[in-house]
Design a protein around this motif. Structure first.
Motif, PDB file in Angstrom:
ATOM      1  N   TYR A   4       0.828  -1.193   0.000  1.00 12.06           N
ATOM      2  CA  TYR A   4       0.000   0.000   0.000  1.00 12.06           C
ATOM      3  C   TYR A   4       0.872   1.257   0.000  1.00 12.06           C
ATOM      4  CZ  TYR A   4      -3.507  -3.319   1.661  1.00 12.06           C
ATOM      5  OH  TYR A   4      -4.342  -4.387   1.791  1.00 12.06           O
ATOM      6  N   ARG A   5       0.268   2.342  -0.504  1.00 10.46           N
ATOM      7  CA  ARG A   5       0.873   3.668  -0.383  1.00 10.46           C
ATOM      8  C   ARG A   5      -0.151   4.571   0.291  1.00 10.46           C
ATOM      9  NH1 ARG A   5       2.416   5.056  -5.618  1.00 10.46           N
ATOM     10  NH2 ARG A   5       4.499   4.241  -5.185  1.00 10.46           N
ATOM     11  N   LEU A   6       0.233   5.113   1.443  1.00  8.69           N
ATOM     12  CA  LEU A   6      -0.648   5.988   2.220  1.00  8.69           C
ATOM     13  C   LEU A   6      -0.263   7.436   1.990  1.00  8.69           C
ATOM     14  CD1 LEU A   6      -2.826   6.453   4.407  1.00  8.69           C
ATOM     15  CD2 LEU A   6      -0.986   6.216   6.124  1.00  8.69           C
ATOM     16  N   HIS A   7      -1.190   8.213   1.447  1.00  5.53           N
ATOM     17  CA  HIS A   7      -1.009   9.646   1.283  1.00  5.53           C
ATOM     18  C   HIS A   7      -1.520  10.309   2.557  1.00  5.53           C
ATOM     19  CE1 HIS A   7      -0.120   9.448  -3.118  1.00  5.53           C
ATOM     20  NE2 HIS A   7      -0.711   8.277  -2.941  1.00  5.53           N
ATOM     21  N   TYR A   8      -0.624  11.014   3.250  1.00  7.15           N
ATOM     22  CA  TYR A   8      -0.935  11.433   4.607  1.00  7.15           C
ATOM     23  C   TYR A   8      -0.470  12.856   4.875  1.00  7.15           C
ATOM     24  CZ  TYR A   8       3.722  11.779   6.699  1.00  7.15           C
ATOM     25  OH  TYR A   8       4.973  12.215   7.051  1.00  7.15           O
ATOM     26  N   ALA A   9      -1.025  13.428   5.939  1.00  2.75           N
ATOM     27  CA  ALA A   9      -0.486  14.621   6.589  1.00  2.75           C
ATOM     28  C   ALA A   9      -0.454  14.321   8.077  1.00  2.75           C
ATOM     29  CB  ALA A   9      -1.352  15.848   6.306  1.00  2.75           C
ATOM     30  N   PRO A  10       0.526  14.825   8.801  1.00  6.52           N
ATOM     31  CA  PRO A  10       0.636  14.488  10.221  1.00  6.52           C
ATOM     32  C   PRO A  10      -0.608  14.881  11.011  1.00  6.52           C
ATOM     33  CG  PRO A  10       2.610  15.625   9.447  1.00  6.52           C
ATOM     34  CD  PRO A  10       1.603  15.714   8.353  1.00  6.52           C
ATOM     35  N   ASP A  11      -1.000  14.006  11.924  1.00  2.00           N
ATOM     36  CA  ASP A  11      -2.112  14.267  12.844  1.00  2.00           C
ATOM     37  C   ASP A  11      -3.409  14.587  12.116  1.00  2.00           C
ATOM     38  OD1 ASP A  11      -3.071  14.220  15.426  1.00  2.00           O
ATOM     39  OD2 ASP A  11      -2.531  16.287  15.886  1.00  2.00           O
ATOM     40  N   ASN A  12      -3.558  14.055  10.924  1.00 10.47           N
ATOM     41  CA  ASN A  12      -4.822  14.094  10.194  1.00 10.47           C
ATOM     42  C   ASN A  12      -5.468  12.706  10.287  1.00 10.47           C
ATOM     43  OD1 ASN A  12      -5.071  16.596   7.716  1.00 10.47           O
ATOM     44  ND2 ASN A  12      -3.533  16.624   9.329  1.00 10.47           N
ATOM     45  N   ALA A  13      -6.586  12.522   9.620  1.00  8.47           N
ATOM     46  CA  ALA A  13      -7.262  11.225   9.675  1.00  8.47           C
ATOM     47  C   ALA A  13      -6.392  10.106   9.120  1.00  8.47           C
ATOM     48  CB  ALA A  13      -8.585  11.290   8.916  1.00  8.47           C
ATOM     49  N   SER A  14      -5.410  10.449   8.310  1.00  4.39           N
ATOM     50  CA  SER A  14      -4.472   9.448   7.810  1.00  4.39           C
ATOM     51  C   SER A  14      -3.707   8.775   8.930  1.00  4.39           C
ATOM     52  CB  SER A  14      -3.498  10.094   6.833  1.00  4.39           C
ATOM     53  OG  SER A  14      -2.945  11.288   7.379  1.00  4.39           O
ATOM     54  N   PHE A  15      -3.569   9.446  10.080  1.00  2.00           N
ATOM     55  CA  PHE A  15      -2.908   8.822  11.229  1.00  2.00           C
ATOM     56  C   PHE A  15      -3.626   7.549  11.641  1.00  2.00           C
ATOM     57  CE2 PHE A  15      -3.004   8.392  15.903  1.00  2.00           C
ATOM     58  CZ  PHE A  15      -1.706   7.930  16.087  1.00  2.00           C
ATOM     59  N   ILE A  16      -4.949   7.559  11.581  1.00  2.95           N
ATOM     60  CA  ILE A  16      -5.733   6.375  11.933  1.00  2.95           C
ATOM     61  C   ILE A  16      -5.335   5.204  11.053  1.00  2.95           C
ATOM     62  CG2 ILE A  16      -8.089   5.446  12.011  1.00  2.95           C
ATOM     63  CD1 ILE A  16      -8.929   8.527  12.287  1.00  2.95           C
ATOM     64  N   ILE A  17      -5.179   5.465   9.764  1.00  2.75           N
ATOM     65  CA  ILE A  17      -4.844   4.398   8.821  1.00  2.75           C
ATOM     66  C   ILE A  17      -3.401   3.947   9.006  1.00  2.75           C
ATOM     67  CG2 ILE A  17      -4.820   3.726   6.400  1.00  2.75           C
ATOM     68  CD1 ILE A  17      -7.622   4.377   7.672  1.00  2.75           C
ATOM     69  N   ARG A  18      -2.475   4.878   9.221  1.00  4.50           N
ATOM     70  CA  ARG A  18      -1.091   4.489   9.488  1.00  4.50           C
ATOM     71  C   ARG A  18      -1.041   3.534  10.685  1.00  4.50           C
ATOM     72  NH1 ARG A  18       4.332   6.893   9.150  1.00  4.50           N
ATOM     73  NH2 ARG A  18       3.531   8.908   8.424  1.00  4.50           N
ATOM     74  N   TRP A  19      -1.748   3.907  11.746  1.00  4.25           N
ATOM     75  CA  TRP A  19      -1.770   3.094  12.962  1.00  4.25           C
ATOM     76  C   TRP A  19      -2.299   1.689  12.668  1.00  4.25           C
ATOM     77  CZ3 TRP A  19      -5.090   4.919  17.732  1.00  4.25           C
ATOM     78  CH2 TRP A  19      -5.007   3.976  18.752  1.00  4.25           C
ATOM     79  N   VAL A  20      -3.398   1.605  11.941  1.00  2.14           N
ATOM     80  CA  VAL A  20      -3.970   0.291  11.632  1.00  2.14           C
ATOM     81  C   VAL A  20      -3.017  -0.528  10.768  1.00  2.14           C
ATOM     82  CG1 VAL A  20      -5.851  -0.866  10.397  1.00  2.14           C
ATOM     83  CG2 VAL A  20      -6.352   1.018  11.974  1.00  2.14           C
ATOM     84  N   LEU A  21      -2.371   0.102   9.805  1.00  2.00           N
ATOM     85  CA  LEU A  21      -1.383  -0.624   8.997  1.00  2.00           C
ATOM     86  C   LEU A  21      -0.246  -1.148   9.872  1.00  2.00           C
ATOM     87  CD1 LEU A  21      -1.278   1.756   5.913  1.00  2.00           C
ATOM     88  CD2 LEU A  21      -2.151  -0.587   5.933  1.00  2.00           C
ATOM     89  N   GLU A  22       0.173  -0.371  10.861  1.00  2.00           N
ATOM     90  CA  GLU A  22       1.194  -0.838  11.788  1.00  2.00           C
ATOM     91  C   GLU A  22       0.688  -2.026  12.605  1.00  2.00           C
ATOM     92  OE1 GLU A  22       4.350  -0.062  12.321  1.00  2.00           O
ATOM     93  OE2 GLU A  22       4.472   1.533  10.818  1.00  2.00           O
ATOM     94  N   GLU A  23      -0.579  -1.989  12.962  1.00  2.00           N
ATOM     95  CA  GLU A  23      -1.166  -3.104  13.711  1.00  2.00           C
ATOM     96  C   GLU A  23      -1.242  -4.371  12.861  1.00  2.00           C
ATOM     97  OE1 GLU A  23      -2.238  -3.369  16.858  1.00  2.00           O
ATOM     98  OE2 GLU A  23      -2.348  -1.298  17.571  1.00  2.00           O
TER      99      GLU A  23
END
Length: 227
Positions: A4-23
């Motif tokens: 996957y490639r996650l397009h993100y900005a810090p402390d945005n809703a993308s953080f939720i997805i980063r966290w789940v991918l880490e899980e």
């Protein structure tokens, strides 16, 4: 292998997805969406998400851009985020997840960006009304969490915890109405989540500090900006 490639900005809703991918542990890479430069409205980003919002998760089957939709996708792909199909627990969790996504999150966003939703002379009244509604939502979610304590990690917890963080921080100087301690079941959930190794990794990657939910501080990300 990168899946996957996650397009993100810090402390945005993308953080939720980063966290789940880490899980969950699938391979992924990140691409910063520079909000200060308005990159969420660039042609390249709009090609992935015509709504011009964050996050976007690029998958082998194409991009997905709504937080709840991404969570459902990741559960289908890797499991572990929702109870088994056909169970009362799954129905209850889906109901809560969509309430968080469709009601709690949008109304929280309105309190952060009131200038987008009404004239300046109406904003104090709008803020008071929204805060009253949010208190009601949080009381209901606290009662649900007390009645059905989390059994491991699931799709609702990271989404809800992130919103609890934002309510304590945004907009700066106008958060005195909210105290996580007023919601003991949610406080307990948030404190337990802060001990998870995947959360610690995700929070470090975005500069969210050691206690991003129970003692949140403004983000200090290694790249990009939260706003």
């Amino acid at each position: 292998m990168t899946t996957y490639r996650l397009h993100y900005a810090p402390d945005n809703a993308s953080f939720i997805i980063r966290w789940v991918l880490e899980e969950q542990g699938p391979g992924y890479e990140t691409r910063l969406v520079d909000r200060r430069a308005g990159a969420q409205r660039s042609a390249a980003h709009l090609a992935l998400n015509p709504a011009g919002r964050i996050p976007v998760l690029e998958t082998p089957q194409g991009p997905i851009s709504e937080t709840a939709a991404i969570l459902l996708w990741l559960d289908e792909a890797h499991g572990g985020l929702l109870p088994p199909r056909g169970t009362a627990a799954r129905a209850r969790m889906l109901n809560t997840l969509l309430f968080v996504a469709n009601t709690l999150h949008p109304e929280a966003i309105q309190t952060f960006y009131l200038h987008r939703y009404g004239p300046a002379d109406a904003q104090d009244g709008m803020r008071a009304a929204l805060q009253a509604r949010l208190r009601g939502h949080l009381a209901m979610l606290d009662a649900l969490t007390a009645a059905h304590p989390p059994d491991g990690f699931d799709a609702v917890q990271p989404y809800l915890a992130a919103i609890l963080r934002w309510l304590a921080l945004y907009p700066p100087g106008k958060t005195a109405w909210f105290a996580l301690a007023d919601y003991p079941a949610l406080h307990g959930m948030a404190a337990a989540l802060e001990t998870r190794p995947a959360l610690i990794r995700a929070a470090a990657a975005e500069g969210l500090g050691a206690h991003p939910f129970t003692a949140p501080e403004p983000p200090d990300p290694p790249e990009g900006s939260a706003v």
